[in-house]
Motif scaffolding. Sequence first.
Motif, PDB file in Angstrom:
ATOM      1  N   ALA A 314      24.458   7.262 -30.757  1.00 44.09           N
ATOM      2  CA  ALA A 314      23.150   6.605 -30.756  1.00 44.09           C
ATOM      3  C   ALA A 314      23.304   5.090 -30.720  1.00 44.09           C
ATOM      4  O   ALA A 314      22.576   4.400 -29.999  1.00 44.09           O
ATOM      5  CB  ALA A 314      22.354   7.020 -31.993  1.00 44.09           C
ATOM      6  N   GLU A 315      24.266   4.574 -31.458  1.00 47.03           N
ATOM      7  CA  GLU A 315      24.488   3.127 -31.480  1.00 47.03           C
ATOM      8  C   GLU A 315      24.823   2.594 -30.089  1.00 47.03           C
ATOM      9  O   GLU A 315      24.321   1.542 -29.680  1.00 47.03           O
ATOM     10  CB  GLU A 315      25.608   2.785 -32.466  1.00 47.03           C
ATOM     11  CG  GLU A 315      25.793   1.289 -32.664  1.00 47.03           C
ATOM     12  CD  GLU A 315      26.777   0.966 -33.775  1.00 47.03           C
ATOM     13  OE1 GLU A 315      27.797   0.303 -33.484  1.00 47.03           O
ATOM     14  OE2 GLU A 315      26.519   1.362 -34.922  1.00 47.03           O
ATOM     15  N   GLN A 316      25.642   3.334 -29.358  1.00 51.63           N
ATOM     16  CA  GLN A 316      26.005   2.910 -28.005  1.00 51.63           C
ATOM     17  C   GLN A 316      24.792   2.965 -27.070  1.00 51.63           C
ATOM     18  O   GLN A 316      24.569   2.052 -26.263  1.00 51.63           O
ATOM     19  CB  GLN A 316      27.134   3.801 -27.456  1.00 51.63           C
ATOM     20  CG  GLN A 316      28.428   3.734 -28.247  1.00 51.63           C
ATOM     21  CD  GLN A 316      28.913   2.316 -28.469  1.00 51.63           C
ATOM     22  OE1 GLN A 316      28.999   1.512 -27.532  1.00 51.63           O
ATOM     23  NE2 GLN A 316      29.233   1.979 -29.712  1.00 51.63           N
ATOM     24  N   GLU A 317      23.994   4.030 -27.181  1.00 49.56           N
ATOM     25  CA  GLU A 317      22.805   4.169 -26.331  1.00 49.56           C
ATOM     26  C   GLU A 317      21.781   3.082 -26.642  1.00 49.56           C
ATOM     27  O   GLU A 317      21.229   2.447 -25.740  1.00 49.56           O
ATOM     28  CB  GLU A 317      22.166   5.546 -26.538  1.00 49.56           C
ATOM     29  CG  GLU A 317      20.918   5.767 -25.682  1.00 49.56           C
ATOM     30  CD  GLU A 317      20.191   7.063 -25.997  1.00 49.56           C
ATOM     31  OE1 GLU A 317      19.179   7.350 -25.316  1.00 49.56           O
ATOM     32  OE2 GLU A 317      20.618   7.789 -26.922  1.00 49.56           O
ATOM     33  N   TYR A 318      21.530   2.855 -27.932  1.00 44.02           N
ATOM     34  CA  TYR A 318      20.532   1.862 -28.323  1.00 44.02           C
ATOM     35  C   TYR A 318      20.960   0.460 -27.900  1.00 44.02           C
ATOM     36  O   TYR A 318      20.133  -0.368 -27.512  1.00 44.02           O
ATOM     37  CB  TYR A 318      20.308   1.880 -29.837  1.00 44.02           C
ATOM     38  CG  TYR A 318      19.823   3.195 -30.399  1.00 44.02           C
ATOM     39  CD1 TYR A 318      19.413   4.242 -29.571  1.00 44.02           C
ATOM     40  CD2 TYR A 318      19.774   3.411 -31.777  1.00 44.02           C
ATOM     41  CE1 TYR A 318      18.976   5.446 -30.084  1.00 44.02           C
ATOM     42  CE2 TYR A 318      19.322   4.612 -32.301  1.00 44.02           C
ATOM     43  CZ  TYR A 318      18.939   5.627 -31.464  1.00 44.02           C
ATOM     44  OH  TYR A 318      18.512   6.813 -31.989  1.00 44.02           O
ATOM     45  N   LYS A 319      22.245   0.188 -27.994  1.00 40.90           N
ATOM     46  CA  LYS A 319      22.758  -1.128 -27.613  1.00 40.90           C
ATOM     47  C   LYS A 319      22.458  -1.415 -26.143  1.00 40.90           C
ATOM     48  O   LYS A 319      22.043  -2.527 -25.781  1.00 40.90           O
ATOM     49  CB  LYS A 319      24.275  -1.183 -27.864  1.00 40.90           C
ATOM     50  CG  LYS A 319      24.883  -2.565 -27.642  1.00 40.90           C
ATOM     51  CD  LYS A 319      26.382  -2.552 -27.884  1.00 40.90           C
ATOM     52  CE  LYS A 319      26.731  -2.303 -29.328  1.00 40.90           C
ATOM     53  NZ  LYS A 319      28.190  -2.395 -29.588  1.00 40.90           N
ATOM     54  N   GLU A 320      22.636  -0.405 -25.316  1.00 39.21           N
ATOM     55  CA  GLU A 320      22.377  -0.574 -23.874  1.00 39.21           C
ATOM     56  C   GLU A 320      20.901  -0.831 -23.613  1.00 39.21           C
ATOM     57  O   GLU A 320      20.538  -1.736 -22.858  1.00 39.21           O
ATOM     58  CB  GLU A 320      22.838   0.690 -23.130  1.00 39.21           C
ATOM     59  CG  GLU A 320      22.677   0.606 -21.628  1.00 39.21           C
ATOM     60  CD  GLU A 320      23.152   1.872 -20.913  1.00 39.21           C
ATOM     61  OE1 GLU A 320      22.601   2.171 -19.840  1.00 39.21           O
ATOM     62  OE2 GLU A 320      24.060   2.553 -21.442  1.00 39.21           O
ATOM     63  N   VAL A 321      20.026  -0.030 -24.250  1.00 41.29           N
ATOM     64  CA  VAL A 321      18.583  -0.179 -24.042  1.00 41.29           C
ATOM     65  C   VAL A 321      18.087  -1.532 -24.560  1.00 41.29           C
ATOM     66  O   VAL A 321      17.333  -2.237 -23.878  1.00 41.29           O
ATOM     67  CB  VAL A 321      17.811   0.961 -24.740  1.00 41.29           C
ATOM     68  CG1 VAL A 321      16.299   0.732 -24.626  1.00 41.29           C
ATOM     69  CG2 VAL A 321      18.169   2.314 -24.132  1.00 41.29           C
ATOM     70  N   LEU A 322      18.517  -1.909 -25.761  1.00 34.64           N
ATOM     71  CA  LEU A 322      18.052  -3.161 -26.357  1.00 34.64           C
ATOM     72  C   LEU A 322      18.585  -4.389 -25.622  1.00 34.64           C
ATOM     73  O   LEU A 322      17.931  -5.434 -25.586  1.00 34.64           O
ATOM     74  CB  LEU A 322      18.447  -3.212 -27.838  1.00 34.64           C
ATOM     75  CG  LEU A 322      17.706  -2.204 -28.732  1.00 34.64           C
ATOM     76  CD1 LEU A 322      18.341  -2.140 -30.119  1.00 34.64           C
ATOM     77  CD2 LEU A 322      16.226  -2.558 -28.841  1.00 34.64           C
ATOM     78  N   THR A 323      19.759  -4.257 -25.025  1.00 36.48           N
ATOM     79  CA  THR A 323      20.292  -5.346 -24.195  1.00 36.48           C
ATOM     80  C   THR A 323      19.428  -5.528 -22.959  1.00 36.48           C
ATOM     81  O   THR A 323      19.088  -6.653 -22.576  1.00 36.48           O
ATOM     82  CB  THR A 323      21.753  -5.051 -23.790  1.00 36.48           C
ATOM     83  OG1 THR A 323      22.562  -4.969 -24.973  1.00 36.48           O
ATOM     84  CG2 THR A 323      22.293  -6.167 -22.900  1.00 36.48           C
ATOM     85  N   ASP A 324      19.036  -4.407 -22.346  1.00 40.90           N
ATOM     86  CA  ASP A 324      18.151  -4.456 -21.175  1.00 40.90           C
ATOM     87  C   ASP A 324      16.811  -5.103 -21.518  1.00 40.90           C
ATOM     88  O   ASP A 324      16.197  -5.779 -20.684  1.00 40.90           O
ATOM     89  CB  ASP A 324      17.913  -3.050 -20.616  1.00 40.90           C
ATOM     90  CG  ASP A 324      19.134  -2.479 -19.916  1.00 40.90           C
ATOM     91  OD1 ASP A 324      20.055  -3.262 -19.593  1.00 40.90           O
ATOM     92  OD2 ASP A 324      19.182  -1.251 -19.701  1.00 40.90           O
ATOM     93  N   LEU A 325      16.353  -4.886 -22.760  1.00 38.51           N
ATOM     94  CA  LEU A 325      15.069  -5.435 -23.190  1.00 38.51           C
ATOM     95  C   LEU A 325      15.181  -6.892 -23.642  1.00 38.51           C
ATOM     96  O   LEU A 325      14.187  -7.516 -24.004  1.00 38.51           O
ATOM     97  CB  LEU A 325      14.504  -4.586 -24.344  1.00 38.51           C
ATOM     98  CG  LEU A 325      13.996  -3.187 -23.980  1.00 38.51           C
ATOM     99  CD1 LEU A 325      13.711  -2.386 -25.242  1.00 38.51           C
ATOM    100  CD2 LEU A 325      12.748  -3.277 -23.110  1.00 38.51           C
ATOM    101  N   GLY A 326      16.408  -7.420 -23.646  1.00 37.92           N
ATOM    102  CA  GLY A 326      16.607  -8.802 -24.052  1.00 37.92           C
ATOM    103  C   GLY A 326      16.631  -9.016 -25.555  1.00 37.92           C
ATOM    104  O   GLY A 326      16.553 -10.149 -26.031  1.00 37.92           O
ATOM    105  N   GLN A 327      16.773  -7.913 -26.329  1.00 36.61           N
ATOM    106  CA  GLN A 327      16.783  -8.026 -27.781  1.00 36.61           C
ATOM    107  C   GLN A 327      18.179  -8.305 -28.334  1.00 36.61           C
ATOM    108  O   GLN A 327      18.337  -8.684 -29.490  1.00 36.61           O
ATOM    109  CB  GLN A 327      16.225  -6.740 -28.412  1.00 36.61           C
ATOM    110  CG  GLN A 327      14.770  -6.481 -28.097  1.00 36.61           C
ATOM    111  CD  GLN A 327      13.878  -7.619 -28.541  1.00 36.61           C
ATOM    112  OE1 GLN A 327      14.044  -8.165 -29.632  1.00 36.61           O
ATOM    113  NE2 GLN A 327      12.927  -7.994 -27.702  1.00 36.61           N
ATOM    114  N   ILE A 328      19.207  -8.059 -27.509  1.00 35.27           N
ATOM    115  CA  ILE A 328      20.579  -8.369 -27.908  1.00 35.27           C
ATOM    116  C   ILE A 328      21.129  -9.375 -26.913  1.00 35.27           C
ATOM    117  O   ILE A 328      21.154  -9.110 -25.704  1.00 35.27           O
ATOM    118  CB  ILE A 328      21.475  -7.104 -27.909  1.00 35.27           C
ATOM    119  CG1 ILE A 328      20.924  -6.067 -28.895  1.00 35.27           C
ATOM    120  CG2 ILE A 328      22.911  -7.468 -28.282  1.00 35.27           C
ATOM    121  CD1 ILE A 328      21.700  -4.774 -28.900  1.00 35.27           C
ATOM    122  N   LYS A 329      21.538 -10.504 -27.397  1.00 34.41           N
ATOM    123  CA  LYS A 329      22.031 -11.574 -26.510  1.00 34.41           C
ATOM    124  C   LYS A 329      23.534 -11.432 -26.278  1.00 34.41           C
ATOM    125  O   LYS A 329      24.259 -11.007 -27.158  1.00 34.41           O
ATOM    126  CB  LYS A 329      21.732 -12.941 -27.133  1.00 34.41           C
ATOM    127  CG  LYS A 329      20.244 -13.145 -27.449  1.00 34.41           C
ATOM    128  CD  LYS A 329      19.366 -13.010 -26.218  1.00 34.41           C
ATOM    129  CE  LYS A 329      17.899 -13.261 -26.575  1.00 34.41           C
ATOM    130  NZ  LYS A 329      16.989 -13.050 -25.446  1.00 34.41           N
TER     131      LYS A 329
END
Length: 329
Positions: A314-329
Amino acid sequence: MGKRLMVVLVSLLALVLAAGCGKTTGNESEQVNYPEKPINFVVPWSAGGGSDRMARMVADVIQSEKILPQPLVVVNKPGGSAAVGMNEVATKKGDPYTIIGIVSAQISNPLTTGAEVKASTFKPIAALALDEYMLFTKADSDLQSLNDVVEYAKANPGKLTVGGTGTGAEDQICLGLLQKSAGIKTEYVPFDSGGEVMSSLLGGHIQLAWANPSEAASQLKAGMVKAIGIMAPERISAYPDVPTFKEQGVDAEFRQIRGISGTPDMPDYAVKALADAMKKVSESERWQTEYIEKNGLTSQYMGPDEFAQAINDAEQEYKEVLTDLGQIK
């Protein structure tokens, strides 16, 4: 004389060995008698929410069905999007008498905040359920299907308002998956609670809202809102008329994990005892009828190893989605 001495020595040795075998060390005693006192079940969210309801039902089933010789004592430690409770439990390294409720937001939030304490900081014990996410609209809205939503969003890029609980939380991950699969852009509006999200939807301040089935049960029953899709792999028995996203041509799927972990480095004997107890809870009729069915969840027991892998995935999946959303720089 030599033979008699030998006999005496052998006899003494036998007595010493027998005494040693019959003796139990403090650590061994703990393992055999665990738990010997109540276990604190920390819920890092407010009373009355989904995590709190699960914890109290687990504690109630364990006590009423005498699954463990000692009770679980639910302690709410809300604040900082679960950070307050998580930080406190993280300090109790190796403590076999403290456990913590874990949901998907405790996996995703640290990714956006950069917090050192994460869901993976703790010793996984068991996952007990998967909670579904539905996309809701007001009953009188022009957006009556997922196709309506996609068409409107494509015609009005970035103008469709969708409410959810917090930045980086499960609601925003659901929206990210929808946007990616459908090729649309929307405006995400974060709120502090599911109640605020639903109130804003009913008040016309947002056009759509994410919620667990249990969070919108009363509004659905009253005909105030409509569920236009569920992100589960298949329809659920509690709401058989609500189609999945995939049925409506959008390849997006998300389920919230609900589980329990122990303190960092919790002893293996405690993890095993608690994991076995949670399996019995998940198999009980009361758990299935009063918690799973009543709240529209999917029963899903995972032991320590499987739960640990689920958190990592889940951590790997969420990281990808949140990066796409600009929430992880």
